[in-house]
Scaffold this active site. Sequence first.
Site, PDB file in Angstrom:
ATOM      1  N   ASP A 253     -19.957  41.746   6.226  1.00  0.00           N
ATOM      2  CA  ASP A 253     -21.091  42.812   6.815  1.00  0.00           C
ATOM      3  C   ASP A 253     -22.882  41.552   6.892  1.00  0.00           C
ATOM      4  O   ASP A 253     -22.674  40.456   6.851  1.00  0.00           O
ATOM      5  CB  ASP A 253     -21.617  43.582   5.413  1.00  0.00           C
ATOM      6  CG  ASP A 253     -20.960  42.945   4.175  1.00  0.00           C
ATOM      7  OD1 ASP A 253     -20.813  41.845   4.556  1.00  0.00           O
ATOM      8  OD2 ASP A 253     -21.860  43.451   3.578  1.00  0.00           O
TER       9      ASP A 253
ATOM     10  N   GLU B 207     -19.610  42.454   0.850  1.00  0.00           N
ATOM     11  CA  GLU B 207     -20.228  41.568   0.185  1.00  0.00           C
ATOM     12  C   GLU B 207     -21.509  41.460   0.318  1.00  0.00           C
ATOM     13  O   GLU B 207     -22.034  40.636  -0.749  1.00  0.00           O
ATOM     14  CB  GLU B 207     -19.250  40.411   1.450  1.00  0.00           C
ATOM     15  CG  GLU B 207     -19.367  38.733   0.586  1.00  0.00           C
ATOM     16  CD  GLU B 207     -20.487  38.543   0.271  1.00  0.00           C
ATOM     17  OE1 GLU B 207     -20.682  37.262  -0.400  1.00  0.00           O
ATOM     18  OE2 GLU B 207     -21.312  38.258   1.102  1.00  0.00           O
TER      19      GLU B 207
END
Length: 361
Positions: free
Chosen positions: A69, A124
């Site tokens: 991400d 994350e």
Amino acid sequence: MSKSALDPVEFLKGALEIPSPSGKERLVAEYLAEGMQKLGLKGFVDEADNARGQVGEGPVQVVLLGHIDTVPGQIPVRLEGGRLFGRGAVDAKGPFVAMIFAAAGLSEEARKRLTVHLVGATEEEAPSSKGARFVAPRLKPHYAVIGEPSGWEGITLGYKGRLLVKARREKDHFHSAHHEPNAAEELISYFVAIKAWAEAMNVGQRPFDQVQYTLRDFRVHPAELRQVAEMFFDLRLPPRLPPEEAIRHLTAYAPPTIELEFFGREVPYQGPKDTPLTRAFRQAIRKAGGRPVFKLKTGTSDMNVLAPHWPVPMVAYGPGDSTLDHTPYEHVEVAEFLKGIEVLRGALEALAQTHAGEKEG
């Protein structure tokens, strides 16, 4: 060896062209899993939308985990002057793609000694750390490498912890001519007290051992009868100050009229310099022509989430300059990226040699 002649730079470029802000990683996870399959790895997407891969059948379990991400804000993806631009080039699609190609290039001997688990983790960049928390109880590694930019000659041993704080004050409205602090002023006074406490804690300490504070948001809600003020701040915590200890201090400084809520609670982590894993990386960096440098980071990563679950040798490693994280000019040098693949593969080979002759069970 790999079954496909996928070009690592073009493959990374393709990953960068797929937007994947936190919570919307499925498409890039499918792209990465398909690429792992083409490279001869077992590739799939799990229930947390992590891009997963596996290679080898050895008794020594190694996890290579990087996040897929990104923060919001796309950057035009382009290859320019030996640099590949794009959101995630450094943080952290670049490091994870380097892990994929390193694992795909392992020798048959290394594959007999190691089982390498690849995890392209989701969320994350969000407080949830969904991907890392999903695999934490499901994988039992002997070694773990977190894919974060360290520079190809760098080995990151630790990250600070983090605590997110919401403070709220509500009180009766009164005329501004009264000599009494309003709700917003009371919160400001509290934050000033926290700053003073942190600065006192920081005297004589190196940056990694300091308490860092950042005011993220401050809101005053208009009301006819009640004043409501809220502020949000975070603390970056050194190893000597775990989240629960920080909460004790923050609570002690708060007047009883201020409501506090705490989130995140990421535990600080600092690993040892001398383990089979750090030795393998030092050997691989030197073999690639570099000089190994140990680093400690003032941010946080999935290392903070996983270290309490996996009490094993752990480092963070990945090509790229971390000062470019989240910036509008994020890019990775192609030569640096390729060196990162070389070092990761070399470290895995060295680790396999360390465990030569070991049998399952």
